[in-house]
Design a protein around this motif. Structure first.
Motif, PDB file in Angstrom:
ATOM      1  N   ALA A  25       0.825  -1.204   0.000  1.00  0.00           N
ATOM      2  CA  ALA A  25       0.000   0.000   0.000  1.00  0.00           C
ATOM      3  C   ALA A  25       0.861   1.258   0.000  1.00  0.00           C
ATOM      4  O   ALA A  25       0.565   2.225  -0.716  1.00  0.00           O
ATOM      5  CB  ALA A  25      -0.930  -0.012   1.214  1.00  0.00           C
ATOM      6  N   GLN A  26       1.944   1.248   0.798  1.00  0.00           N
ATOM      7  CA  GLN A  26       2.818   2.417   0.859  1.00  0.00           C
ATOM      8  C   GLN A  26       3.463   2.690  -0.495  1.00  0.00           C
ATOM      9  O   GLN A  26       3.544   3.840  -0.937  1.00  0.00           O
ATOM     10  CB  GLN A  26       3.910   2.198   1.918  1.00  0.00           C
ATOM     11  N   THR A  27       3.920   1.628  -1.173  1.00  0.00           N
ATOM     12  CA  THR A  27       4.527   1.794  -2.490  1.00  0.00           C
ATOM     13  C   THR A  27       3.538   2.377  -3.485  1.00  0.00           C
ATOM     14  O   THR A  27       3.866   3.282  -4.265  1.00  0.00           O
ATOM     15  CB  THR A  27       5.047   0.440  -3.010  1.00  0.00           C
ATOM     16  N   LEU A  28       2.321   1.882  -3.455  1.00  0.00           N
ATOM     17  CA  LEU A  28       1.305   2.357  -4.382  1.00  0.00           C
ATOM     18  C   LEU A  28       0.962   3.824  -4.115  1.00  0.00           C
ATOM     19  O   LEU A  28       0.814   4.626  -5.041  1.00  0.00           O
ATOM     20  CB  LEU A  28       0.058   1.481  -4.289  1.00  0.00           C
ATOM     21  N   VAL A  29       0.841   4.177  -2.839  1.00  0.00           N
ATOM     22  CA  VAL A  29       0.530   5.565  -2.486  1.00  0.00           C
ATOM     23  C   VAL A  29       1.679   6.493  -2.873  1.00  0.00           C
ATOM     24  O   VAL A  29       1.456   7.601  -3.378  1.00  0.00           O
ATOM     25  CB  VAL A  29       0.229   5.677  -0.977  1.00  0.00           C
TER      26      VAL A  29
END
Length: 234
Positions: free
Chosen positions: A214-218
């Protein structure tokens, strides 16, 4: 002892009310424990998952080294206090027969006496606070009583901070995953549950924690496999 227990506890309560993290809380506890009991070194051992031990707020690097030997040998005052729930004292580590491997190793690092008091919160053992002396020393009954009371306050403070940090981390993770879902919903025109399934599948396939995905996508709006296929994974 350099100051009265009442003074130490009052000052500790004031200081702990201003701490913002587990590390800061542990550092304050260790500093006050050394001042109150009058030892040269101290640290906190915490029990983690699957019986693993972790040292917090070691007052010096050598404390971490001594603790690491305990965890390696599965013997020593920190291990005993943490797992049995009893206070452990030793006036002369170099000759103490309870720890045939750790005792000489600790003496070689400059530790000759120790007081370890168990930490208990909510009825559960969570670790121990460990006070190391650089000389042979017989701890008094009064010092043991003060250390026991000190450990009670320390355990409550550590447990409260860990709970607070856990809740904050959970809230942050939930918010982060929600943001990542929103990106996928817009990109692929899918519903929230489908977006979550995409994140979870990617996490499983790539063996990456869901929050890291999720952090990478955000941060980048990209996940390699999604860009390659141009559509959600099955």
């Amino acid at each position: 002892m350099q100051e009265s227990p009442d003074e130490a506890f009052a000052q500790l309560a004031t200081e702990l009310s201003e701490t913002e993290s587990l590390d800061q809380t542990a550092e304050q506890i260790v500093a006050f424990a050394m001042d109150t009991i009058g030892t040269q070194f101290a640290g906190i051992t915490m029990i983690r998952g699957r019986g693993r031990f972790e040292t917090l707020a070691a007052s010096a690097e050598v404390v971490g080294q001594a603790d690491a030997l305990q965890y390696q040998f599965a013997e020593g005052p920190c291990v005993d206090a943490s797992t049995t729930g009893q206070m452990v004292l030793s006036a002369d580590l170099a000759t103490d027969t309870r720890w045939p491997r750790w005792g000489p190793g600790a003496a070689g690092l400059g530790f000759l006496s120790v007081l370890s008091a168990d930490l208990r919160a909510g009825g559960n053992r969570i670790g121990s606070i460990n006070l190391y002396g650089s000389s042979i020393r017989q701890f008094s009954e009064q010092e043991s009583d003060v250390a026991r009371l000190f450990a009670h306050h320390a355990a409550a403070a550590l447990a409260a901070v860990e709970l607070r940090e856990g809740l904050q981390n959970a809230l942050h993770s939930r918010t982060l995953i929600g943001q990542a879902q929103g990106i996928l919903m817009e990109r692929f025109d899918v519903q929230p549950d489908r977006a979550f399934t995409i994140l979870r599948r990617y996490s499983q396939d790539q063996n990456i924690k869901l929050t890291c995905v999720a952090q990478t996508l955000v941060d980048t709006s990209d996940l390699p496999e999604l860009d390659t296929h141009g559509e959600p994974p099955a």
